[in-house]
Design an enzyme around this catalytic site. Structure first.
Site, PDB file in Angstrom:
ATOM      1  CB  CYS A  59      -0.917   0.040   1.207  1.00  0.00           C
ATOM      2  SG  CYS A  59      -1.253  -1.562   1.901  1.00  0.00           S
TER       3      CYS A  59
ATOM      4  CB  THR B  85       6.652  -0.835   4.861  1.00  0.00           C
ATOM      5  OG1 THR B  85       6.599  -0.292   6.171  1.00  0.00           O
ATOM      6  CG2 THR B  85       5.768  -2.067   4.788  1.00  0.00           C
TER       7      THR B  85
ATOM      8  CD  GLU C 291       8.434  -2.150   8.549  1.00  0.00           C
ATOM      9  OE1 GLU C 291       8.730  -3.068   9.344  1.00  0.00           O
ATOM     10  OE2 GLU C 291       7.321  -2.063   8.010  1.00  0.00           O
TER      11      GLU C 291
HETATM   12 FE1  SF4 Z   1      -0.431  -1.645   3.919  1.00  0.00          FE
HETATM   13 FE2  SF4 Z   1       1.276  -2.490   5.782  1.00  0.00          FE
HETATM   14 FE3  SF4 Z   1       0.718   0.088   5.621  1.00  0.00          FE
HETATM   15 FE4  SF4 Z   1      -1.141  -1.647   6.446  1.00  0.00          FE
HETATM   16  S1  SF4 Z   1       0.770  -1.149   7.501  1.00  0.00           S
HETATM   17  S2  SF4 Z   1      -1.436   0.049   5.019  1.00  0.00           S
HETATM   18  S3  SF4 Z   1      -0.649  -3.438   5.213  1.00  0.00           S
HETATM   19  S4  SF4 Z   1       1.736  -1.131   4.046  1.00  0.00           S
HETATM   20 FE    FE Z   2       2.764   0.443   7.726  1.00  0.00          FE
END
Ligand code: SF4
Ligand code: FE
Length: 500
Positions: free
Chosen positions: A104, A191, A259
């Site tokens: 994301c 991430t 990460e």
């Molecule tokens: Fe996506 Fe991970 Fe961020 Fe949740 S924590 S929005 S799963 S990237």
């Molecule tokens: Fe995150």
């Protein structure tokens, strides 16, 4: 859309040659190394759902640039329906992985950059959006994973980018050549970085005129010369690295996102891959749009995790014989209530989405901030209730080595069994899952991912429109109010307003 499933995604990673270090050693294959493979598998689920009949509608979209079918993680939101489908997809993925699936961040970077590039072009006559569209079509057609790289080290936090004793504490342009730019610096806590194909570099904060070299947005292949990644440690990662199928808690997927530090040591970026260079007045908008999209996500991906945790605790109470207690039912009810409350805000900020001048849709930023602020509390409360119901043995249980030992295995089985007929392994496995989902690294992400709680509080107060609220109160009791003159457009000042 070239990469159609998880296996193809993993194959594509094996063809790359990124420079990744973990515990001081080079990782040769992220898809097989025990530290990174669980994260790769979680990200692979974003590809797998696209070929699953049940989830295709959520996982796929139609590109507004080409009309072709693409993965939703490469899509520029074209309406409220897109925003809502994204949220629903994230919850399903959270439920299936019990983990961060990482993709994301790039999606949010794509959406923030698209709308801001349009606005920069409108003001300065640049061609950033055309460049960005070309890169994005490549990402969409190949179905690549992009890491959105925003958080700089920041060095001395009392000073801005231009005043740092070490200028590399923020990513910056060190040279401009005919064909492109050269950048130096680093991004932390990235991430999904080690298993992405591309890096989308963005500024980390709103900047002033003196920080022109720091106002840079660009795209870089993960294995470009000069890029080095250092993968971070996580709680209990040695258990995972040794392949302990019970004690690792989640044998297939990792506790959180995976990460990494991304260091840029004089990395050349061709001009066609540069989407902002010096337009400091748009850095605030870019950062805020990215943050708002990501904050909206947290009420979806984390509720998926909370569904898994609630299921784990419910099952544990069943096999321990405590499930009938009224206080147990009440605590599980509260876990569900908190989870669904979070989901409401994720859906709400999407339903209240608004169209930017570029045509790309933004979430309602006030509601997105409220959503993420509540994640920093509710996820902790859900974890607290889970630990309350699970019992203290979560923290004191012997290891799987003892369970499997010829000498003491019998004792462990005898004293860690619960309701008759349930193998003690089941109880220990589910307890370890709860431990993994409530421990160190897993909750830190809910606190600080998408911005620390204070970042949301600043925006909640800024967008709270207290003047209007004062007017409302005054009008009810009949005190007249004089209206102030309208302020200039928010976006051009690098600030955003809540809309919806
Ligand atoms: Fe996506 Fe991970 Fe961020 Fe949740 S924590 S929005 S799963 S990237
Ligand atoms: Fe995150």
């Amino acid at each position: 859309m070239k990469l159609k499933n998880g296996a193809e995604y993993m194959d594509s990673l094996r063809r790359l040659k990124p420079r990744i270090y973990y515990k001081g050693e080079l990782i040769k294959d992220v898809t097989r190394h025990p530290a990174t493979a669980p994260h790769v598998r979680a990200a692979a689920m974003t590809y797998a759902l696209a070929s699953d009949k049940e989830y295709k509608d959520l996982a796929l979209a139609t590109s507004h640039l080409t009309g072709r079918t693409i993965g939703r993680f490469t899509h520029v939101h074209q309406g409220v329906e897109d925003l809502i489908k994204k949220v629903k997809l994230l919850r399903v993925l959270g439920q299936k992985t019990g983990s961060c699936f990482q993709r994301c961040v790039g999606l949010d970077g794509i959406n923030a950059t698209y709308s801001v590039a349009y606005e920069i072009d409108q003001k300065y006559g640049t061609d950033y959006l055309e460049r960005f569209k070309k890169w994005l079509i490549y990402i969409q057609d190949e179905n690549l994973m992009v890491v959105g790289a925003m958080t700089d080290p920041k060095g001395d936090r009392s000073k801005g980018p231009a005043d740092q004793p070490d200028p590399d504490q923020y990513v910056h342009v060190v040279e401009r050549r005919n064909g492109g730019i050269v950048i130096r610096g680093a991004k932390l806590h990235m991430t999904g970085a080690v298993n992405s194909h591309e890096i989308l570099v963005m500024p980390t904060t709103a900047m002033d005129e003196r920080s022109k070299d720091y106002a840079v947005v660009c795209a870089i292949p993960i294995d470009a010369p000069g890029v080095t990644l250092i993968f971070g440690r996580q709680a209990s990662d040695d258990r995972r690295d040794r392949g302990e199928r019970i004690d690792s808690g989640k044998p297939t997927f990792a506790a959180v996102g995976g990460e990494a530090v991304i260091a840029f040591e004089d990395v050349f970026v061709p001009r066609q891959r540069v989407f902002m260079d010096g337009e400091t007045d748009f850095t605030g908008s870019l950062v805020y749009r990215f943050a708002a999209h990501h904050r909206a996500n947290y009420g979806a991906c984390k509720t998926g995790l909370m569904d898994v945790l609630t299921g784990a605790v419910t099952y544990l109470t069943q096999i321990q014989g405590t499930d009938k207690g009224s206080h147990v039912k009440d605590k599980i009810t509260e876990m569900i209530h908190l989870c669904e409350t979070l989901y409401c805000s994720s859906i709400a900020c999407s339903a209240e989405g608004w169209k930017t001048p570029s045509g790309a849709y933004m979430v309602n930023t006030m509601l997105a901030n409220v959503c993420k602020q509540n994640v920093t509390r509710f996820h902790f409360e859900v974890a607290r209730l889970a630990l309350d119901l699970a019992g203290g043995f979560i923290a004191t249980m012997p290891s799987q080595y003892d369970l499997e030992s010829e000498e003491v295995g019998g004792l462990v089985r005898k004293y860690f069994s619960g309701v008759a007929g349930i193998p003690p392994e089941h109880r220990m496995k589910i307890a370890r899952l709860i431990e993994a989902m409530t421990g160190g690294t897993a909750l830190v992400e809910s606190m600080h991912g998408a911005g620390s709680p204070q970042a949301q509080r600043i925006m909640i107060l800024r967008e709270g429109d207290l003047e209007k609220k004062v007017r409302l109160a005054k009008s009810i009791i009949g005190i007249p109010t004089r209206k102030k003159a309208a302020k200039p457009a928010a976006a051009s000042k690098g600030k955003e307003k809540s809309r919806g």
